[in-house]
Design a protein around this motif. Structure first.
Motif, short mmCIF file in Angstrom:
data_model
loop_
_atom_site.label_atom_id
_atom_site.label_comp_id
_atom_site.label_asym_id
_atom_site.label_seq_id
_atom_site.Cartn_x
_atom_site.Cartn_y
_atom_site.Cartn_z
N ASN A 124 0.82 -1.23 0.00
CA ASN A 124 0.00 0.00 0.00
C ASN A 124 0.85 1.27 0.00
O ASN A 124 0.52 2.26 0.67
CB ASN A 124 -0.95 0.01 1.21
CG ASN A 124 -1.86 -1.20 1.24
OD1 ASN A 124 -2.29 -1.69 0.20
ND2 ASN A 124 -2.14 -1.70 2.44
N GLY A 125 1.96 1.27 -0.74
CA GLY A 125 2.80 2.46 -0.86
C GLY A 125 3.73 2.68 0.32
O GLY A 125 4.45 3.68 0.35
N VAL A 126 3.74 1.77 1.31
CA VAL A 126 4.61 1.87 2.47
C VAL A 126 5.70 0.80 2.37
O VAL A 126 5.43 -0.34 1.98
CB VAL A 126 3.82 1.69 3.78
CG1 VAL A 126 4.74 1.73 5.00
CG2 VAL A 126 2.74 2.77 3.90
N ILE A 127 6.94 1.16 2.73
CA ILE A 127 8.07 0.25 2.65
C ILE A 127 8.27 -0.44 4.00
O ILE A 127 8.25 0.18 5.06
CB ILE A 127 9.35 0.99 2.25
CG1 ILE A 127 9.16 1.71 0.92
CG2 ILE A 127 10.53 0.02 2.17
CD1 ILE A 127 8.77 0.81 -0.23
N TYR A 128 8.49 -1.76 3.93
CA TYR A 128 8.76 -2.58 5.11
C TYR A 128 10.08 -3.31 4.91
O TYR A 128 10.50 -3.57 3.78
CB TYR A 128 7.64 -3.61 5.31
CG TYR A 128 6.30 -3.04 5.69
CD1 TYR A 128 5.80 -3.17 6.98
CD2 TYR A 128 5.52 -2.38 4.75
CE1 TYR A 128 4.56 -2.65 7.33
CE2 TYR A 128 4.28 -1.85 5.09
CZ TYR A 128 3.81 -1.99 6.37
OH TYR A 128 2.58 -1.47 6.72
N GLN A 129 10.73 -3.66 6.02
CA GLN A 129 11.93 -4.49 5.98
C GLN A 129 11.90 -5.49 7.12
O GLN A 129 11.23 -5.29 8.14
CB GLN A 129 13.20 -3.63 6.06
CG GLN A 129 13.47 -2.83 4.80
CD GLN A 129 14.79 -2.08 4.84
OE1 GLN A 129 15.00 -1.22 5.68
NE2 GLN A 129 15.67 -2.41 3.92
N ILE A 140 9.16 1.04 7.53
CA ILE A 140 10.29 1.96 7.56
C ILE A 140 9.77 3.31 7.06
O ILE A 140 9.83 3.62 5.86
CB ILE A 140 11.45 1.47 6.67
CG1 ILE A 140 11.81 0.02 7.01
CG2 ILE A 140 12.66 2.37 6.85
CD1 ILE A 140 12.32 -0.20 8.41
N PRO A 141 9.19 4.12 7.94
CA PRO A 141 8.50 5.34 7.49
C PRO A 141 9.39 6.37 6.82
O PRO A 141 8.90 7.18 6.03
CB PRO A 141 7.89 5.89 8.79
CG PRO A 141 8.68 5.27 9.89
CD PRO A 141 9.11 3.93 9.40
N ASP A 142 10.68 6.37 7.12
CA ASP A 142 11.57 7.37 6.52
C ASP A 142 12.40 6.82 5.36
O ASP A 142 13.39 7.42 4.96
CB ASP A 142 12.50 7.95 7.59
CG ASP A 142 13.38 6.89 8.24
OD1 ASP A 142 13.14 5.68 8.00
OD2 ASP A 142 14.30 7.26 8.99
N TYR A 143 11.97 5.67 4.79
CA TYR A 143 12.73 5.06 3.70
C TYR A 143 12.89 6.02 2.52
O TYR A 143 13.93 6.08 1.86
CB TYR A 143 12.06 3.76 3.24
CG TYR A 143 12.85 2.99 2.22
CD1 TYR A 143 13.84 2.10 2.61
CD2 TYR A 143 12.60 3.13 0.86
CE1 TYR A 143 14.57 1.39 1.67
CE2 TYR A 143 13.33 2.42 -0.08
CZ TYR A 143 14.31 1.55 0.32
OH TYR A 143 15.04 0.85 -0.61
N GLY A 144 11.85 6.79 2.23
CA GLY A 144 11.88 7.68 1.07
C GLY A 144 12.78 8.90 1.23
O GLY A 144 13.07 9.59 0.24
N LYS A 145 13.27 9.17 2.46
CA LYS A 145 14.08 10.37 2.67
C LYS A 145 15.37 10.34 1.87
O LYS A 145 15.88 11.39 1.45
CB LYS A 145 14.39 10.53 4.16
CG LYS A 145 13.21 11.00 4.98
CD LYS A 145 13.61 11.28 6.42
CE LYS A 145 12.44 11.82 7.23
NZ LYS A 145 12.82 12.10 8.64
N LEU A 149 11.86 11.92 -0.98
CA LEU A 149 10.45 11.61 -1.21
C LEU A 149 9.81 11.29 0.13
O LEU A 149 10.36 10.51 0.91
CB LEU A 149 10.30 10.43 -2.17
CG LEU A 149 10.86 10.63 -3.59
CD1 LEU A 149 10.89 9.31 -4.33
CD2 LEU A 149 10.03 11.66 -4.34
N GLN A 150 8.64 11.86 0.40
CA GLN A 150 8.03 11.66 1.71
C GLN A 150 6.62 11.10 1.66
O GLN A 150 5.96 10.96 2.69
CB GLN A 150 8.01 12.98 2.47
CG GLN A 150 7.34 14.13 1.74
CD GLN A 150 7.40 15.43 2.52
OE1 GLN A 150 7.12 15.43 3.73
NE2 GLN A 150 7.78 16.51 1.87
N PHE A 151 6.15 10.74 0.44
CA PHE A 151 4.80 10.19 0.35
C PHE A 151 4.86 8.76 -0.19
O PHE A 151 5.86 8.09 0.00
CB PHE A 151 3.93 11.11 -0.52
CG PHE A 151 3.84 12.51 0.04
CD1 PHE A 151 3.09 12.77 1.18
CD2 PHE A 151 4.53 13.57 -0.56
CE1 PHE A 151 3.02 14.05 1.71
CE2 PHE A 151 4.47 14.85 -0.03
CZ PHE A 151 3.72 15.09 1.10
#
Length: 220
Positions: A124-129, A140-145, A149-151
């Protein structure tokens, strides 16, 4: 089944295969994702031997990634992801683990990728590890930093040049767009939007860039 096509046409097994992954640890091993599990082929001399179907998993496997430590991650068509630690190269003793949707993971389709030698899961557009100490898959909420990218972020693949192809949102409610994150000398990324909406619309599933600037898309 799986076939070896050379000077002759040889059937290697009779299972219904969905994907193939050759081991990077032992190139004589090929993992076969099946419509109902996992099978293994092994090359001995000049012949491929069918080692049969593993008993620890019985679901539709569509993608397999082997890590440098020997752990396999297996993406089914639905319902989470499967994992097995095969560092001892002995599946008879290995323990299969299912991280199930609605239990270990949130509801939604999971997409398995390897980016910069790390396994990532997109739901759903969120990255997990995977966190080994916790034996858990966590967001991992800050993966896009690292890409500024923050969305929403959907990694697709990393090409031979190290570029990371993704679908991403540039604002909270915006449409997803294809972008390429190109690594720079200072370890940052240059973000290049790809104007491909007339080709993909909103239904892109996979992207396969070649080295000659040709890009292949698949949709749903």
């Amino acid at each position: 089944g799986v076939f070896n096509i050379g000077n002759s046409f040889v059937r290697l097994n009779k299972f219904k295969a969905a994907c193939l992954t050759r081991s990077t640890i032992d190139p004589n091993i090929v993992y076969v994702g099946l419509t109902n599990g996992l099978a293994i082929l092994k090359k001995v001399g000049s012949e491929w031997l069918d080692l049969g179907k593993e008993n620890g998993i019985n679901t539709d496997i569509r993608k397999i990634i082997e890590t440098e430590t020997g752990r396999l991650w297996m993406q089914p068509q639905y319902n989470g992801v499967w994992s097995v630690d095969n560092s001892e190269n002995n599946f008879l003793e290995a323990s299969f683990r299912h991280f199930a949707a609605n239990e270990d993971l949130p509801k939604g389709l999971l997409f398995l990728q390897e980016i910069n030698n790390e396994i990532v899961f997109q739901i759903n557009g969120v990255i997990y590890q995977y966190m080994e100490k916790l034996d858990s898959i966590v967001p991992i909420p800050d993966y896009g930093k690292q890409f500024d990218l923050q969305f929403g972020l959907e990694p697709k693949l990393q090409d031979a040049q190290g570029n990371i192809w993704m679908r991403a949102q540039f604002n909270e409610n915006g449409a997803y767009r294809t972008i390429v994150a190109r690594p720079q000398a200072d370890k940052s990324y240059a973000i290049e939007p790809i104007d491909d909406f007339q080709v993909t619309g909103s239904h892109e599933r996979s992207v396969y860039p070649e080295e000659n600037d040709i890009v292949w898309y698949s949709g749903s």
